[in-house]
Design a protein around this motif. Sequence first.
Motif, PDB file in Angstrom:
ATOM      1  N   LYS A 173       0.845  -1.195   0.000  1.00  0.00           N
ATOM      2  CA  LYS A 173       0.000   0.000   0.000  1.00  0.00           C
ATOM      3  C   LYS A 173       0.878   1.243   0.000  1.00  0.00           C
ATOM      4  N   MET A 174       0.506   2.217  -0.808  1.00  0.00           N
ATOM      5  CA  MET A 174       1.247   3.472  -0.838  1.00  0.00           C
ATOM      6  C   MET A 174       0.929   4.302   0.397  1.00  0.00           C
ATOM      7  N   ARG A 175       1.910   5.059   0.837  1.00  0.00           N
ATOM      8  CA  ARG A 175       1.671   5.910   2.015  1.00  0.00           C
ATOM      9  C   ARG A 175       0.623   6.979   1.715  1.00  0.00           C
ATOM     10  N   LYS A 176       0.630   7.425   0.450  1.00  0.00           N
ATOM     11  CA  LYS A 176      -0.355   8.429   0.034  1.00  0.00           C
ATOM     12  C   LYS A 176      -0.804   8.096  -1.377  1.00  0.00           C
ATOM     13  N   SER A 177      -2.126   7.990  -1.574  1.00  0.00           N
ATOM     14  CA  SER A 177      -2.650   7.687  -2.906  1.00  0.00           C
ATOM     15  C   SER A 177      -2.364   8.833  -3.863  1.00  0.00           C
ATOM     16  N   LEU A 178      -2.113   8.473  -5.135  1.00  0.00           N
ATOM     17  CA  LEU A 178      -1.938   9.463  -6.198  1.00  0.00           C
ATOM     18  C   LEU A 178      -2.982   9.200  -7.263  1.00  0.00           C
ATOM     19  N   GLY A 179      -4.043   9.996  -7.265  1.00  0.00           N
ATOM     20  CA  GLY A 179      -5.144   9.715  -8.180  1.00  0.00           C
ATOM     21  C   GLY A 179      -5.749   8.366  -7.832  1.00  0.00           C
ATOM     22  N   ALA A 180      -5.883   7.493  -8.846  1.00  0.00           N
ATOM     23  CA  ALA A 180      -6.437   6.151  -8.620  1.00  0.00           C
ATOM     24  C   ALA A 180      -5.372   5.172  -8.141  1.00  0.00           C
ATOM     25  N   LYS A 181      -4.111   5.616  -8.090  1.00  0.00           N
ATOM     26  CA  LYS A 181      -3.014   4.724  -7.709  1.00  0.00           C
ATOM     27  C   LYS A 181      -2.905   4.623  -6.190  1.00  0.00           C
ATOM     28  N   ARG A 182      -3.210   3.443  -5.684  1.00  0.00           N
ATOM     29  CA  ARG A 182      -3.154   3.206  -4.234  1.00  0.00           C
ATOM     30  C   ARG A 182      -2.134   2.138  -3.866  1.00  0.00           C
ATOM     31  N   LYS A 183      -1.665   1.391  -4.875  1.00  0.00           N
ATOM     32  CA  LYS A 183      -0.730   0.290  -4.642  1.00  0.00           C
ATOM     33  C   LYS A 183       0.527   0.495  -5.462  1.00  0.00           C
ATOM     34  N   GLU A 184       1.616  -0.138  -4.991  1.00  0.00           N
ATOM     35  CA  GLU A 184       2.860  -0.077  -5.748  1.00  0.00           C
ATOM     36  C   GLU A 184       3.620  -1.395  -5.605  1.00  0.00           C
ATOM     37  N   LEU A 185       4.510  -1.647  -6.544  1.00  0.00           N
ATOM     38  CA  LEU A 185       5.394  -2.807  -6.473  1.00  0.00           C
ATOM     39  C   LEU A 185       6.641  -2.407  -5.699  1.00  0.00           C
ATOM     40  N   SER A 186       7.034  -3.218  -4.750  1.00  0.00           N
ATOM     41  CA  SER A 186       8.294  -2.971  -4.046  1.00  0.00           C
ATOM     42  C   SER A 186       9.433  -3.554  -4.877  1.00  0.00           C
ATOM     43  N   ASP A 187      10.663  -3.250  -4.475  1.00  0.00           N
ATOM     44  CA  ASP A 187      11.824  -3.842  -5.160  1.00  0.00           C
ATOM     45  C   ASP A 187      11.768  -5.366  -5.065  1.00  0.00           C
ATOM     46  N   GLY A 188      11.279  -5.864  -3.919  1.00  0.00           N
ATOM     47  CA  GLY A 188      11.168  -7.315  -3.737  1.00  0.00           C
ATOM     48  C   GLY A 188      10.169  -7.941  -4.689  1.00  0.00           C
ATOM     49  N   HIS A 189       9.047  -7.257  -4.902  1.00  0.00           N
ATOM     50  CA  HIS A 189       8.049  -7.774  -5.838  1.00  0.00           C
ATOM     51  C   HIS A 189       8.601  -7.823  -7.264  1.00  0.00           C
ATOM     52  N   ILE A 190       9.300  -6.756  -7.654  1.00  0.00           N
ATOM     53  CA  ILE A 190       9.890  -6.704  -8.995  1.00  0.00           C
ATOM     54  C   ILE A 190      10.882  -7.850  -9.159  1.00  0.00           C
ATOM     55  N   ALA A 191      11.713  -8.071  -8.134  1.00  0.00           N
ATOM     56  CA  ALA A 191      12.710  -9.149  -8.190  1.00  0.00           C
ATOM     57  C   ALA A 191      12.032 -10.515  -8.289  1.00  0.00           C
ATOM     58  N   GLU A 192      10.927 -10.700  -7.548  1.00  0.00           N
ATOM     59  CA  GLU A 192      10.227 -11.990  -7.557  1.00  0.00           C
ATOM     60  C   GLU A 192       9.589 -12.266  -8.921  1.00  0.00           C
ATOM     61  N   ILE A 193       8.938 -11.261  -9.501  1.00  0.00           N
ATOM     62  CA  ILE A 193       8.312 -11.444 -10.819  1.00  0.00           C
ATOM     63  C   ILE A 193       9.389 -11.723 -11.869  1.00  0.00           C
ATOM     64  N   THR A 194      10.510 -10.983 -11.775  1.00  0.00           N
ATOM     65  CA  THR A 194      11.618 -11.191 -12.719  1.00  0.00           C
ATOM     66  C   THR A 194      12.176 -12.606 -12.577  1.00  0.00           C
TER      67      THR A 194
END
Length: 581
Positions: free
Chosen positions: A420-441
């Motif tokens: 979860k993002m600390r602060k929503s930006l428009g409709a964006k409420r979620k983000e990928l962490s570095d760990g998520h990017i590494a796992e998907i890769t």
Amino acid sequence: MNQQSLSAFIWSVSDLLRGDYKQSEYGRVILPFTVLRRLDCVLETTKPAVLAEYQAKQAQGITPDPFVLRVADQSFFNVSPLDMKKLMGDQDHISQNLYSYINAFSPAVRDVFERFEFHTQIERLAKSGLLYQVTERFTQVDLHPDQVSNHQMGLVFEELIRKFAELSNETAGEHFTPREVIRLMVNLIFIEDDDVLSKPGVVRTIYDPTAGTGGMLSIAGEYLEEHNPKARLTVFGQELNPESYAICKADMLIKGQDVSKIVFGNTLSEDGHPATTFDYMLSNPPFGVEWKKVEKEVRKEHETQGYNGRFGPGLPRVSDGSMLFLLHLIAKMRPVSEGGSRFGIVLNGSPLFTGGAESGESEIRRHVLENDLLEAIIGLPTDMFYNTGISTYVWIVSNRKPEHRKGSVQLIDASGMWQKMRKSLGAKRKELSDGHIAEITRLFGGFKEAEADGKPISRIFKNADFGYRTITVERPLMENGKPVLGSKGKAKAKGKKVADAKLRDTENVPLSEDVEVYFKREVLPHVPDAWIDHDKTKIGYEIPFNRHFYVIQPPRPLEAIDADLKQVVGRIQAMLEEIAG
């Protein structure tokens, strides 16, 4: 100054504009002034040497531009003795001096300010008595790359554009893509090429047909520089929005790229890089946006050029043009004999399944799968983009699949990988962490089926698994309890049962299954008088992504359900007794 403080400082200029400008117009002033200050700071250290070289070459009667460019140590220059701070010394002539300063830039920079229609804003600010104050405010911030990195500057531009788009009720997400999504896509398109990219002196091309402010091209460049500082990435792009184009071009100028390769215009109707192919490509085309404005040009190319053009396989419905960008990128792939290509494109769910057999969408999917171009599709979490909360998917497409991937497609469900993002930006409420990017890769690189918490997150299929035949099931037209037989028309219909159009039905049969076997098993037990009209059989392709990751939750035991019901009934009876009492 960190990125948030910098964005807040630049945004504070809106306090000066309030009253004379509508909120929706703030960006017309703030964006070009931010670009101008950035360029002003970049050229500051070499300014004296540039002026000296310019004057010397003019005195010798030599065209100064190439010499000045070398002294400036950038891919652009400015030969005015003025800079933004010196403009402050003559308040009465601020507008004339600012015009003069901008016109002293090299042609590519002047084009940037023309796209912003900056001269119109200078005139308007001057008439409002605001030009000096606004210019002076921007001189208070140092935007030199030593103080504000290119990456940080890109984030600032994106933050500003998002705010202006919200104020204008425009679609901010059309202009840029969240940085962590781009990092994921860059990882995926480069992952199998680390050996090649690590060789000294390697030169590769990358292209974005919907370049926005240039975020995808910038992050790809940062990745390659980090992994191999000696490698060179030549960037190409095209952008339709004038402000986004101007920012992208200015950013590429500062990074030393050849900005003639960043083209303005509509990619679908006017390809800015005709007959050019690329090593890598990235794109986030607008979701669900109709292509009616360019329908004439696109249909003409489809009908007259066929597979020699970009849109040979088929055209999607006019209400959603995202698959046209998919076809455009496929047409831009470097031939396999020249090393081939790989690209990543962000699409919504519609291109996975919209359209029945032989529809434009299905024919595009058929072209991709039957030519073994699709490596993987990654399902992202919802609420990842600034302008929409819908599900999105990254397609990785290549005409140079490694041997172990040939004939197969990998589906990765990353919808549960988010923070979860600390602060929503428009409709964006979620983000990928570095760990998520590494796992998907890692999942993509491993090319294996995998589970997490008892649920599948990576699955591998044969290309043909997504294909099907739509068969037409006919039943006889009856009169007086007997089937009507054909007596005229086509010779082959004579004496045959006439089909009742009202009872006509269709069935989708997987390509991997024999049609007759399927028909005998699934249809004839229910309608023994039915038959298949083979002349109407169509082949289609769809990718039911979510279905392949759906885990059936077994129902609770009847005893548990019965016990719950007894408890509820008992509570209701007790309440009724209280009321009666």
